[in-house]
Write a protein that holds these residues in place. Structure first.
Motif, short mmCIF file in Angstrom:
data_model
loop_
_atom_site.label_atom_id
_atom_site.label_comp_id
_atom_site.label_asym_id
_atom_site.label_seq_id
_atom_site.Cartn_x
_atom_site.Cartn_y
_atom_site.Cartn_z
N ALA A 8 44.60 6.63 -60.45
CA ALA A 8 44.92 7.65 -59.45
C ALA A 8 45.81 7.14 -58.32
O ALA A 8 46.44 7.92 -57.64
CB ALA A 8 43.62 8.20 -58.85
N GLY A 9 45.84 5.80 -58.14
CA GLY A 9 46.46 5.30 -56.91
C GLY A 9 47.88 4.78 -57.06
O GLY A 9 48.58 4.60 -56.06
N TRP B 268 29.30 12.02 -61.40
CA TRP B 268 30.37 12.10 -60.39
C TRP B 268 29.86 11.59 -59.04
O TRP B 268 30.53 10.83 -58.35
CB TRP B 268 30.88 13.54 -60.26
CG TRP B 268 31.87 13.68 -59.12
CD1 TRP B 268 33.18 13.35 -59.15
CD2 TRP B 268 31.60 14.16 -57.80
NE1 TRP B 268 33.77 13.60 -57.92
CE2 TRP B 268 32.81 14.10 -57.07
CE3 TRP B 268 30.46 14.64 -57.15
CZ2 TRP B 268 32.90 14.49 -55.73
CZ3 TRP B 268 30.56 15.03 -55.82
CH2 TRP B 268 31.77 14.94 -55.13
N ALA C 157 46.40 5.06 -49.28
CA ALA C 157 47.71 5.70 -49.50
C ALA C 157 48.46 5.81 -48.19
O ALA C 157 49.65 5.44 -48.10
CB ALA C 157 47.51 7.08 -50.11
N ARG D 190 35.23 20.46 -62.04
CA ARG D 190 36.55 20.44 -62.68
C ARG D 190 36.43 21.20 -63.98
O ARG D 190 35.37 21.17 -64.63
CB ARG D 190 36.97 19.01 -63.03
CG ARG D 190 37.15 18.08 -61.86
CD ARG D 190 38.49 18.24 -61.21
NE ARG D 190 38.77 17.15 -60.29
CZ ARG D 190 39.30 17.32 -59.11
NH1 ARG D 190 39.60 18.53 -58.65
NH2 ARG D 190 39.55 16.28 -58.34
N ARG E 213 38.41 16.06 -52.33
CA ARG E 213 39.59 15.57 -51.62
C ARG E 213 39.82 14.09 -51.95
O ARG E 213 38.85 13.35 -52.14
CB ARG E 213 39.31 15.74 -50.13
CG ARG E 213 40.47 15.57 -49.24
CD ARG E 213 40.14 16.26 -47.92
NE ARG E 213 41.20 16.01 -46.97
CZ ARG E 213 41.10 15.12 -46.00
NH1 ARG E 213 39.99 14.45 -45.81
NH2 ARG E 213 42.12 14.92 -45.19
N CYS E 214 41.07 13.69 -51.99
CA CYS E 214 41.41 12.32 -52.42
C CYS E 214 40.65 11.26 -51.62
O CYS E 214 40.79 11.18 -50.39
CB CYS E 214 42.91 12.10 -52.24
SG CYS E 214 43.43 10.43 -52.64
N PRO E 215 39.87 10.42 -52.28
CA PRO E 215 39.19 9.36 -51.52
C PRO E 215 40.12 8.20 -51.15
O PRO E 215 39.78 7.37 -50.31
CB PRO E 215 38.09 8.88 -52.49
CG PRO E 215 38.59 9.23 -53.85
CD PRO E 215 39.50 10.42 -53.70
N GLY E 216 41.31 8.15 -51.79
CA GLY E 216 42.22 7.04 -51.56
C GLY E 216 43.15 7.26 -50.38
O GLY E 216 44.11 6.52 -50.18
N HIS F 89 48.26 17.88 -49.16
CA HIS F 89 48.67 17.17 -50.39
C HIS F 89 47.60 16.23 -50.91
O HIS F 89 47.73 15.69 -52.00
CB HIS F 89 49.99 16.42 -50.15
CG HIS F 89 49.99 15.64 -48.87
ND1 HIS F 89 50.20 16.23 -47.65
CD2 HIS F 89 49.77 14.33 -48.63
CE1 HIS F 89 50.12 15.32 -46.70
NE2 HIS F 89 49.86 14.16 -47.27
N PHE F 90 46.54 16.01 -50.13
CA PHE F 90 45.42 15.19 -50.63
C PHE F 90 44.28 16.06 -51.16
O PHE F 90 43.20 15.56 -51.45
CB PHE F 90 44.90 14.26 -49.54
CG PHE F 90 45.82 13.08 -49.27
CD1 PHE F 90 46.04 12.12 -50.25
CD2 PHE F 90 46.47 12.94 -48.05
CE1 PHE F 90 46.88 11.03 -50.02
CE2 PHE F 90 47.32 11.85 -47.81
CZ PHE F 90 47.51 10.91 -48.80
N VAL G 243 44.46 18.80 -58.07
CA VAL G 243 43.85 18.74 -59.40
C VAL G 243 42.95 19.98 -59.44
O VAL G 243 42.18 20.18 -58.49
CB VAL G 243 43.01 17.45 -59.58
CG1 VAL G 243 42.35 17.42 -60.96
CG2 VAL G 243 43.88 16.21 -59.37
N PHE H 160 55.54 9.30 -53.92
CA PHE H 160 55.84 9.62 -52.51
C PHE H 160 57.05 8.81 -52.04
O PHE H 160 57.98 9.34 -51.43
CB PHE H 160 54.65 9.34 -51.57
CG PHE H 160 55.09 9.46 -50.14
CD1 PHE H 160 55.07 10.70 -49.52
CD2 PHE H 160 55.61 8.37 -49.44
CE1 PHE H 160 55.57 10.84 -48.22
CE2 PHE H 160 56.12 8.51 -48.15
CZ PHE H 160 56.09 9.75 -47.54
N THR I 106 50.94 8.00 -57.81
CA THR I 106 51.00 8.93 -56.67
C THR I 106 51.77 8.31 -55.50
O THR I 106 52.69 8.94 -54.96
CB THR I 106 49.58 9.29 -56.21
OG1 THR I 106 48.79 8.10 -56.22
CG2 THR I 106 48.94 10.34 -57.09
N THR I 107 51.41 7.07 -55.16
CA THR I 107 52.05 6.45 -54.00
C THR I 107 53.52 6.14 -54.30
O THR I 107 54.39 6.32 -53.45
CB THR I 107 51.28 5.17 -53.60
OG1 THR I 107 49.88 5.46 -53.58
CG2 THR I 107 51.68 4.68 -52.23
#
Ligand code: HEM
Length: 534
Positions: free
Chosen positions: A294-295, A123, A444, A99, A437-440, A430-431, A363, A302, A298-299
């Protein structure tokens, strides 16, 4: 008067400095082409901090699926096709998963928030634990509480449909606090949720370009003394508040475990396996906190976008409801097993994600080494923008990309037009992509599926009427958006929400009574935060 040799050295020195400065902002040889640059500024002079995804997409159509831009001395590339995303990000994960440094985050969280962490050992430790916490199997274990939370959302909407924004936010916040910390948040106000909502808005504002000097581009600005840099003081206040939330939540879980009152939440699992994951208290605090941060928004975004889409496209709402009524009827509410039997509702969700991607530029990633991408050379530390918006609106891939049309996903799973190159195509850009990549994604997607089915089953959603004129209040999808935000947030809109029939009302009331039993083990603690949050 300096001697002639000294004058000559001075002149050469000045010419050299001017030459070097004139190169700042220009492209290094080997970078992909892009918009013309100015000395020192690069492309900063034509760059907008609002609605950046639109500008990057406009340039993608002019300069191609990979192009470069310069923010002063900083090089960046923008990737805008499924094929190149696969080739350059997914398949080169080891070199594209860093990042860019974010100094404001360094001040606030000491760079301990997973989404913004550099690609290093810290990380890896954090990501492994996060990955296991919200894996598909782990999420499946938590479906009952997720379902109970979704039932409360229906019940809240029956009671006060006008507050749908806060009901949705309570739902998404409580899902994360329940599954991560084992703590249910029964209401939005006078509870953890409204305070966290306000904290997140302040945090987002602190991170927004323009609210602090461009320290990441010109790192010497870090050394501005504090009395000249009120933004630094703000960051330290945010740090204190963030730690109070993250470590306060962690303490609650540990207290519960000591009292033998565990409820199997994610955090209990990682605390029990702390050694295996190599996590000390600092890591544990920020691990849970990263999932909170992060969770939740975002949700919620949506779900708001989904409502805006079906209100502005009533024929889509009707078709989805007809399918749900055919498969489920009025005698029971939808459940996870119904999802596979609802192809049109699934297509609707894919189209909402395509049309209003929550994070239109994901991101930003960064290059960990010099990269050879096809014919181009991209220097180490370049920023890599995944242009999700540009991909989802790509005319080579999508028929009428600017039209909202779930039917495209009934023709093929990626919703793309016939004859388009399928390399790298998927319907979850979108993930994000690659190793970041989004781990959630599982948590989600469970929320998205369950709530989309539930909401369409239970209610009709219509444009609100202007009390003076009686005319419907229009919603301009993706136009009335909060352009200052990094996420694609529709501006708050009003809508009319009415239950579809009395049988469904009774089912919701009865289900909510039963859900109270599910909540019970999650209601042993109340989250308290200091007055700093008021
Ligand atoms: C609709 C809901 C969501 C969307 C659209 C979304 C989207 C994203 C995107 C685009 C990224 C960046 C990916 C990249 O850099 O390539 C990301 C990262 C992340 N997401 Fe999500 N997300 C959602 C929900 C969640 C949930 C529910 C959680 C967990 C509870 C979560 C946790 C994270 C974390 C921890 C990261 C950082 C990963 C890393 O940098 O290694 N997200 N998400």
């Amino acid at each position: 008067m300096p001697s002639p040799p000294v004058t000559a050295v001075l002149i050469i020195g000045i010419v050299w400095v001017v030459y070097r400065l004139s190169k700042v902002g220009s492209r290094e040889p080997g970078l992909p082409p892009g918009p013309p640059t100015l000395p020192l500024l690069g492309n900063l002079h034509v760059f907008e901090t609002r609605g950046i995804h639109l500008k990057l997409t406009e340039w993608a159509r002019m300069y191609g699926d990979i192009y470069s831009i310069k923010f002063g001395p900083q090089s960046s590339i923008v990737i805008s096709s499924p094929k190149l995303l696969r080739e350059y990000v997914d398949l080169k994960g080891a070199m594209t998963s860093d990042r860019p440094p974010v100094y404001v985050d360094e001040l606030i969280s000491n760079s301990m928030e997973l989404p913004l962490m550099r690609y290093d050992e810290k990380w890896r430790i954090m990501r492994k634990a996060a990955h296991d916490m919200v894996s598909r199997e782990a999420c499946n274990k938590h479906l009952p509480i997720q379902r109970a939370e979704a039932t409360q959302l229906l019940s809240d909407l029956l009671d006060s449909p006008e507050h749908f924004y806060t009901h949705i936010y309570r739902y998404t916040a409580s899902v994360v606090t329940s599954v991560v910390y084992g703590i249910h948040c029964p209401k939005y106000h006078d509870c953890f949720v409204d305070k966290f909502d306000r904290f997140t808005q302040r945090l987002e504002a602190a991170m927004r370009p323009g609210n602090s000097p461009p320290v990441d581009m010109f790192p010497w600005l870090k050394y501005t003394p504090e009395f000249l840099a009120p933004w630094k003081r703000k960051c330290m206040e945010m740090r204190k508040q963030q730690r109070e939330i993250f470590f306060g939540m962690l303490d609650l879980v540990q207290d519960r475990m000591k009292e033998g009152q565990g409820n199997d939440c994610f955090m209990e699992y990682v605390i029990e396996h702390q050694k295996h994951y190599n996590l000390d208290r600092e890591f544990l605090g920020y691990l849970g906190g990263s999932l909170l941060q992060a969770g939740i928004d975002t949700t919620a975004i949506f779900l708001q976008s989904m409502l805006a889409c079906i209100i502005t496209h009533p024929h889509v709402q009707k078709r989805a409801q007809e399918e749900i009524d055919r498969v489920i009827g009025s005698e029971r509410a939808p459940g996870f097993p119904d999802w596979d039997n609802l192809p049109y509702v699934r297509a609707l969700v894919s189209e909402v994600n395509r049309f209003c991607p929550v994070a239109p530029l994901a991101v930003p990633h960064a290059a960990t080494a010099d990269l050879k991408l096809g014919e181009y050379l991209v220097p180490k530390d370049s920023i890599i923008f995944l242009n999700t918006w540009g991909i989802y609106r790509h005319p080579d891939y999508y028929e009428n990309p600017d039209v909202f049309e779930p039917e495209r996903y009934l023709k093929n799973e990626f919703g793309i037009k016939s004859g388009a190159d399928t390399t790298g195509c998927r319907n979850d850009f979108h993930f994000g992509a690659g190793r970041r990549r989004c781990p959630g994604i599982n948590l989600a997607n469970n929320s998205i599926a369950l709530n989309t089915m539930n909401l369409l089953w239970a209610f009709n959603f219509n444009k609100a009427k202007d009390p003076l004129t009686g005319k419907p209040i229009e919603i301009n999808l993706n136009v009335d958006v909060n352009r200052e935000a990094v996420l694609l947030v529709q501006k708050p809109f009003k809508c009319e929400i009415t239950p579809r029939n009395t049988a469904k009302i009774e089912v919701i009331r009865a289900d909510f009574e039963r859900a109270k039993e599910v909540f019970e083990p999650f209601e042993k603690q109340i989250i308290t935060l200091s007055d700093a949050f008021v």
